[in-house]
Write a protein that holds these residues in place. Sequence first.
Motif, PDB file in Angstrom:
ATOM      1  N   GLY A   3     -69.047-107.572  30.088  1.00 38.16           N
ATOM      2  CA  GLY A   3     -67.669-107.434  29.612  1.00 38.16           C
ATOM      3  C   GLY A   3     -67.351-106.060  29.069  1.00 38.16           C
ATOM      4  O   GLY A   3     -66.320-105.870  28.434  1.00 38.16           O
ATOM      5  N   HIS A   4     -68.218-105.091  29.304  1.00 38.56           N
ATOM      6  CA  HIS A   4     -67.950-103.711  28.887  1.00 38.56           C
ATOM      7  C   HIS A   4     -68.454-102.755  29.963  1.00 38.56           C
ATOM      8  O   HIS A   4     -69.326-103.087  30.765  1.00 38.56           O
ATOM      9  CB  HIS A   4     -68.603-103.411  27.528  1.00 38.56           C
ATOM     10  CG  HIS A   4     -70.069-103.728  27.481  1.00 38.56           C
ATOM     11  ND1 HIS A   4     -71.021-102.899  27.996  1.00 38.56           N
ATOM     12  CD2 HIS A   4     -70.732-104.807  26.994  1.00 38.56           C
ATOM     13  CE1 HIS A   4     -72.215-103.433  27.833  1.00 38.56           C
ATOM     14  NE2 HIS A   4     -72.066-104.606  27.227  1.00 38.56           N
ATOM     15  N   ALA A   5     -67.869-101.577  29.976  1.00 36.87           N
ATOM     16  CA  ALA A   5     -68.251-100.567  30.971  1.00 36.87           C
ATOM     17  C   ALA A   5     -69.695-100.118  30.731  1.00 36.87           C
ATOM     18  O   ALA A   5     -70.165-100.095  29.597  1.00 36.87           O
ATOM     19  CB  ALA A   5     -67.313 -99.375  30.894  1.00 36.87           C
ATOM     20  N   LEU A   6     -70.375 -99.793  31.811  1.00 36.46           N
ATOM     21  CA  LEU A   6     -71.747 -99.289  31.736  1.00 36.46           C
ATOM     22  C   LEU A   6     -71.793 -97.867  32.270  1.00 36.46           C
ATOM     23  O   LEU A   6     -71.309 -97.608  33.375  1.00 36.46           O
ATOM     24  CB  LEU A   6     -72.696-100.155  32.569  1.00 36.46           C
ATOM     25  CG  LEU A   6     -72.942-101.577  32.107  1.00 36.46           C
ATOM     26  CD1 LEU A   6     -73.802-102.309  33.125  1.00 36.46           C
ATOM     27  CD2 LEU A   6     -73.603-101.589  30.745  1.00 36.46           C
ATOM     28  N   PRO A   7     -72.379 -96.939  31.509  1.00 32.91           N
ATOM     29  CA  PRO A   7     -72.493 -95.575  32.015  1.00 32.91           C
ATOM     30  C   PRO A   7     -73.532 -95.463  33.125  1.00 32.91           C
ATOM     31  O   PRO A   7     -74.576 -96.106  33.066  1.00 32.91           O
ATOM     32  CB  PRO A   7     -72.920 -94.769  30.781  1.00 32.91           C
ATOM     33  CG  PRO A   7     -73.494 -95.763  29.840  1.00 32.91           C
ATOM     34  CD  PRO A   7     -72.891 -97.090  30.156  1.00 32.91           C
ATOM     35  N   ILE A   8     -73.194 -94.665  34.134  1.00 33.67           N
ATOM     36  CA  ILE A   8     -74.139 -94.382  35.216  1.00 33.67           C
ATOM     37  C   ILE A   8     -74.800 -93.055  34.871  1.00 33.67           C
ATOM     38  O   ILE A   8     -74.115 -92.047  34.676  1.00 33.67           O
ATOM     39  CB  ILE A   8     -73.431 -94.274  36.578  1.00 33.67           C
ATOM     40  CG1 ILE A   8     -72.631 -95.545  36.874  1.00 33.67           C
ATOM     41  CG2 ILE A   8     -74.436 -93.994  37.685  1.00 33.67           C
ATOM     42  CD1 ILE A   8     -71.725 -95.416  38.080  1.00 33.67           C
ATOM     43  N   GLU A  54     -81.889 -93.913  51.443  1.00 36.36           N
ATOM     44  CA  GLU A  54     -82.417 -94.524  50.221  1.00 36.36           C
ATOM     45  C   GLU A  54     -81.623 -93.985  49.047  1.00 36.36           C
ATOM     46  O   GLU A  54     -81.462 -92.770  48.901  1.00 36.36           O
ATOM     47  CB  GLU A  54     -83.896 -94.187  50.043  1.00 36.36           C
ATOM     48  CG  GLU A  54     -84.768 -94.741  51.147  1.00 36.36           C
ATOM     49  CD  GLU A  54     -86.192 -94.224  51.099  1.00 36.36           C
ATOM     50  OE1 GLU A  54     -86.491 -93.316  50.288  1.00 36.36           O
ATOM     51  OE2 GLU A  54     -87.002 -94.712  51.888  1.00 36.36           O
ATOM     52  N   VAL A  55     -81.088 -94.894  48.239  1.00 35.40           N
ATOM     53  CA  VAL A  55     -80.280 -94.509  47.084  1.00 35.40           C
ATOM     54  C   VAL A  55     -80.886 -95.150  45.839  1.00 35.40           C
ATOM     55  O   VAL A  55     -81.260 -96.323  45.859  1.00 35.40           O
ATOM     56  CB  VAL A  55     -78.808 -94.975  47.250  1.00 35.40           C
ATOM     57  CG1 VAL A  55     -78.003 -94.695  46.000  1.00 35.40           C
ATOM     58  CG2 VAL A  55     -78.164 -94.309  48.456  1.00 35.40           C
ATOM     59  N   GLY A  56     -80.967 -94.372  44.777  1.00 34.01           N
ATOM     60  CA  GLY A  56     -81.407 -94.880  43.477  1.00 34.01           C
ATOM     61  C   GLY A  56     -80.256 -94.740  42.496  1.00 34.01           C
ATOM     62  O   GLY A  56     -79.811 -93.637  42.211  1.00 34.01           O
ATOM     63  N   LEU A  57     -79.744 -95.848  42.016  1.00 31.93           N
ATOM     64  CA  LEU A  57     -78.604 -95.863  41.100  1.00 31.93           C
ATOM     65  C   LEU A  57     -79.142 -96.157  39.696  1.00 31.93           C
ATOM     66  O   LEU A  57     -79.590 -97.264  39.428  1.00 31.93           O
ATOM     67  CB  LEU A  57     -77.617 -96.933  41.552  1.00 31.93           C
ATOM     68  CG  LEU A  57     -76.361 -97.141  40.751  1.00 31.93           C
ATOM     69  CD1 LEU A  57     -75.491 -95.893  40.812  1.00 31.93           C
ATOM     70  CD2 LEU A  57     -75.584 -98.323  41.305  1.00 31.93           C
ATOM     71  N   THR A  58     -79.134 -95.158  38.812  1.00 34.73           N
ATOM     72  CA  THR A  58     -79.675 -95.310  37.468  1.00 34.73           C
ATOM     73  C   THR A  58     -78.548 -95.583  36.486  1.00 34.73           C
ATOM     74  O   THR A  58     -77.633 -94.783  36.343  1.00 34.73           O
ATOM     75  CB  THR A  58     -80.469 -94.059  37.045  1.00 34.73           C
ATOM     76  OG1 THR A  58     -81.469 -93.801  38.033  1.00 34.73           O
ATOM     77  CG2 THR A  58     -81.133 -94.253  35.700  1.00 34.73           C
ATOM     78  N   GLY A  98     -82.302-100.094  28.322  1.00 37.47           N
ATOM     79  CA  GLY A  98     -82.372 -98.650  28.558  1.00 37.47           C
ATOM     80  C   GLY A  98     -82.030 -98.333  30.005  1.00 37.47           C
ATOM     81  O   GLY A  98     -81.328 -99.094  30.671  1.00 37.47           O
ATOM     82  N   ASP A  99     -82.543 -97.221  30.499  1.00 36.53           N
ATOM     83  CA  ASP A  99     -82.255 -96.807  31.878  1.00 36.53           C
ATOM     84  C   ASP A  99     -82.879 -97.793  32.860  1.00 36.53           C
ATOM     85  O   ASP A  99     -84.053 -98.132  32.753  1.00 36.53           O
ATOM     86  CB  ASP A  99     -82.790 -95.407  32.152  1.00 36.53           C
ATOM     87  CG  ASP A  99     -81.964 -94.331  31.462  1.00 36.53           C
ATOM     88  OD1 ASP A  99     -80.925 -94.675  30.874  1.00 36.53           O
ATOM     89  OD2 ASP A  99     -82.369 -93.156  31.521  1.00 36.53           O
ATOM     90  N   PHE A 100     -82.060 -98.217  33.810  1.00 34.40           N
ATOM     91  CA  PHE A 100     -82.467 -99.199  34.819  1.00 34.40           C
ATOM     92  C   PHE A 100     -82.039 -98.658  36.172  1.00 34.40           C
ATOM     93  O   PHE A 100     -80.869 -98.322  36.362  1.00 34.40           O
ATOM     94  CB  PHE A 100     -81.786-100.545  34.517  1.00 34.40           C
ATOM     95  CG  PHE A 100     -82.025-101.601  35.555  1.00 34.40           C
ATOM     96  CD1 PHE A 100     -83.243-102.241  35.642  1.00 34.40           C
ATOM     97  CD2 PHE A 100     -81.021-101.956  36.444  1.00 34.40           C
ATOM     98  CE1 PHE A 100     -83.464-103.223  36.605  1.00 34.40           C
ATOM     99  CE2 PHE A 100     -81.233-102.929  37.402  1.00 34.40           C
ATOM    100  CZ  PHE A 100     -82.456-103.565  37.479  1.00 34.40           C
ATOM    101  N   THR A 101     -82.968 -98.534  37.119  1.00 36.70           N
ATOM    102  CA  THR A 101     -82.653 -97.994  38.437  1.00 36.70           C
ATOM    103  C   THR A 101     -82.600 -99.117  39.462  1.00 36.70           C
ATOM    104  O   THR A 101     -83.535 -99.908  39.586  1.00 36.70           O
ATOM    105  CB  THR A 101     -83.691 -96.944  38.873  1.00 36.70           C
ATOM    106  OG1 THR A 101     -83.691 -95.886  37.908  1.00 36.70           O
ATOM    107  CG2 THR A 101     -83.340 -96.363  40.238  1.00 36.70           C
TER     108      THR A 101
END
Length: 151
Positions: free
Chosen positions: A52-57, A119-123, A130-133
């Motif tokens: 329910g809230h924005a997540l920073p990329i 191949e794409v890694g979206l972190t 924490g950081d999740f790819t």
Amino acid sequence: MSQLLDKAKNFVAEKLANIEKPEACIDDVDFKRLSRDSVEYLAKVSVKNPYGHALPICEISYTLKSAGRVIATGKVPDPGSLKANDTTLLEVSMKVPHSVLVNLARDIGADWDIDYELEVGLTIDLPIIGDFTIPLSTKGEIKLPSISDIF
């Protein structure tokens, strides 16, 4: 005492493993533009945010391969954020130098396209975790620009 700590660790690990995470997929890879020194391709990536809230990329990394060779690689730093409870469309622009395409002449052949693997890694920065790819990959064919694309 150590059994209590082990139970607490297992409980926390189980709860973290069951947390909903964003899901992503590569929708399309296509020709974008032609310049003097390179051909630019565009990958469209859809990302569904269950929160329910924005997540920073944090960043988007990519590797474009053809005929088993890397033809483009790079990173898109700080591409924005994912909309809350919605699907966000991200665009990843990739430049391939003309010299690389000349080396792929055998693969291009008569049909004027190249077989690729992307191949794409979206972190993403997830709260608590924490950081999740999110690793993504796709295979297909990209058409090379024709004379009509140049003019």
